[in-house]
Design an enzyme around this catalytic site. Structure first.
Site, mmCIF file in Angstrom:
data_model
loop_
_atom_site.group_PDB
_atom_site.id
_atom_site.type_symbol
_atom_site.label_atom_id
_atom_site.label_comp_id
_atom_site.label_asym_id
_atom_site.label_seq_id
_atom_site.Cartn_x
_atom_site.Cartn_y
_atom_site.Cartn_z
ATOM 1 N N SER A 226 88.920 94.782 27.661
ATOM 2 C CA SER A 226 88.306 93.517 28.064
ATOM 3 C C SER A 226 87.516 93.715 29.356
ATOM 4 O O SER A 226 88.092 94.008 30.411
ATOM 5 C CB SER A 226 89.379 92.444 28.265
ATOM 6 N N HIS B 234 85.527 94.089 24.500
ATOM 7 C CA HIS B 234 85.768 92.644 24.415
ATOM 8 C C HIS B 234 85.034 91.965 25.569
ATOM 9 O O HIS B 234 85.181 92.344 26.730
ATOM 10 C CB HIS B 234 87.269 92.384 24.491
ATOM 11 N N ASP C 155 84.330 88.414 27.306
ATOM 12 C CA ASP C 155 84.799 87.027 27.439
ATOM 13 C C ASP C 155 83.739 86.149 28.095
ATOM 14 O O ASP C 155 83.417 86.355 29.269
ATOM 15 C CB ASP C 155 86.030 86.979 28.353
ATOM 16 N N MET D 45 83.003 82.515 29.513
ATOM 17 C CA MET D 45 83.670 81.261 29.930
ATOM 18 C C MET D 45 82.686 80.436 30.740
ATOM 19 O O MET D 45 81.993 80.982 31.608
ATOM 20 C CB MET D 45 84.869 81.582 30.824
ATOM 21 N N HIS E 15 83.961 86.863 22.814
ATOM 22 C CA HIS E 15 84.939 85.768 22.718
ATOM 23 C C HIS E 15 84.352 84.583 23.477
ATOM 24 O O HIS E 15 84.236 84.609 24.694
ATOM 25 C CB HIS E 15 86.253 86.274 23.332
ATOM 26 N N MET F 183 84.310 81.042 25.029
ATOM 27 C CA MET F 183 85.122 79.939 25.552
ATOM 28 C C MET F 183 84.161 78.999 26.259
ATOM 29 O O MET F 183 84.172 78.849 27.472
ATOM 30 C CB MET F 183 86.184 80.494 26.510
ATOM 31 N N MET G 194 95.610 84.078 20.429
ATOM 32 C CA MET G 194 95.732 84.188 21.886
ATOM 33 C C MET G 194 97.208 84.324 22.263
ATOM 34 O O MET G 194 98.046 83.550 21.793
ATOM 35 C CB MET G 194 95.156 82.944 22.583
ATOM 36 N N ASP H 229 95.001 88.807 21.949
ATOM 37 C CA ASP H 229 94.317 88.849 23.250
ATOM 38 C C ASP H 229 95.122 88.130 24.327
ATOM 39 O O ASP H 229 95.445 86.954 24.172
ATOM 40 C CB ASP H 229 92.940 88.161 23.074
HETATM 41 C C1 DX5 Z 1 91.690 85.459 28.614
HETATM 42 C C2 DX5 Z 1 90.698 86.416 27.995
HETATM 43 C C3 DX5 Z 1 91.235 87.768 27.755
HETATM 44 C C4 DX5 Z 1 91.517 88.557 29.001
HETATM 45 C C5 DX5 Z 1 92.516 89.628 28.683
HETATM 46 O O1 DX5 Z 1 91.140 84.201 28.604
HETATM 47 O O2 DX5 Z 1 90.262 85.901 26.754
HETATM 48 O O3 DX5 Z 1 90.345 88.518 26.938
HETATM 49 O O4 DX5 Z 1 90.350 89.154 29.520
HETATM 50 O O5 DX5 Z 1 92.910 90.258 29.845
HETATM 51 P P1 DX5 Z 1 94.387 90.745 30.115
HETATM 52 O O6 DX5 Z 1 94.634 91.892 29.176
HETATM 53 O O7 DX5 Z 1 94.355 91.153 31.549
HETATM 54 O O8 DX5 Z 1 95.307 89.597 29.845
HETATM 55 ZN ZN ZN Z 2 89.219 87.218 25.343
#
Ligand code: DX5
Ligand code: ZN
Length: 218
Positions: A9, A34, A36, A38, A67, A69, A138, A176
């Site tokens: 990630s 990955h 993310d 947000m 991903h 969000m 999740m 995740d």
């Molecule tokens: C959380 C993210 C994850 C996060 C995972 O909202 O969607 O992808 O980056 O990181 P770790 O492995 O540190 O929980």
């Molecule tokens: Zn994620």
């Protein structure tokens, strides 16, 4: 059992040394990255977007697993494709027209994923199985890296695996949040075939070795 897909990630990478972080990722056996996204509305944090996705595409040939969000994700599907996303995963929660959104992702040439939060019933996935390339369970509430893994995830992974088996479809089952060597083996046994790993992996002394261990290879 197929080889488990490991998706480092990017949220946990050292942004002062991004090129070096990509060298680590690229020379490891991790198949995916990955990514993310947000927006501070859908989750209580803001991460990164198109400029970093563009750079990521230029720094790696690996599969970029995005991903989302964010509010109103479908508004941006085409742009995610343009900047190099290979797959887009949208949240089940608070979304209209999920089926149409998944179909649009696929029509743009990307893999379509659906993700559920730890407090969303796994059964809600069932009506969408025919549209899905990936299910993401999740194992923390989304928004931040470095959170504690929620143990109830194992049973939820088993439930999702059963849904996939019963449907006889080829759908990747991903987990995740808080994934590390403390839980990776049990997650794989429960039926996960893709693991996202942020903090634990980027903090490891030996990135490549940690990936191998996560895959249950050594
Ligand atoms: C959380 C993210 C994850 C996060 C995972 O909202 O969607 O992808 O980056 O990181 P770790 O492995 O540190 O929980
Ligand atoms: Zn994620």
């Amino acid at each position: 059992m197929n080889k488990v897909i490991i998706a480092p990630s990017l949220l946990a990478a050292d942004f002062r040394n991004l090129e070096r972080e990509f060298e680590k990722i690229n020379s490891s056996g991790a198949e995916w990255i990955h990514f993310d996204v947000m927006d501070g509305l859908n989750v209580p944090n803001i991460s990164f977007g198109f400029p970093l996705l563009d750079a990521t595409r230029k720094l790696t040939n690996k599969y970029i697993d995005v991903h989302l969000m964010i509010e109103n994700p479908s508004k941006y599907f085409e742009e995610f494709k343009k900047y190099g996303a290979d797959g887009l995963t949208i949240h089940f929660e608070n979304q209209p027209n999920i089926k149409e959104q998944l179909q649009t992702i696929k029509s743009l040439g990307m893999k379509a994923g659906l993700v559920i939060n730890p407090d969303t019933d796994v059964a809600v996935l069932e009506p969408y199985l025919s549209e899905l390339d990936l299910i993401l369970i999740m194992s923390v509430f989304p928004g931040f890296g470095g959170q504690k893994f929620i143990d109830a995830t194992y049973d939820r992974v088993k439930q999702a695996r059963k849904l996939i088996e019963d449907s006889r479809r080829c759908i990747i089952l991903q987990v995740d949040g808080g994934v590390s060597l403390n839980n990776s083996h049990a997650l794989i046994c429960a039926g996960a075939d893709a693991l996202v790993c942020g903090s634990a992996l980027f903090k490891a002394d030996n990135f490549e070795g940690y990936v191998l261990k996560l895959q249950d290879n050594i």
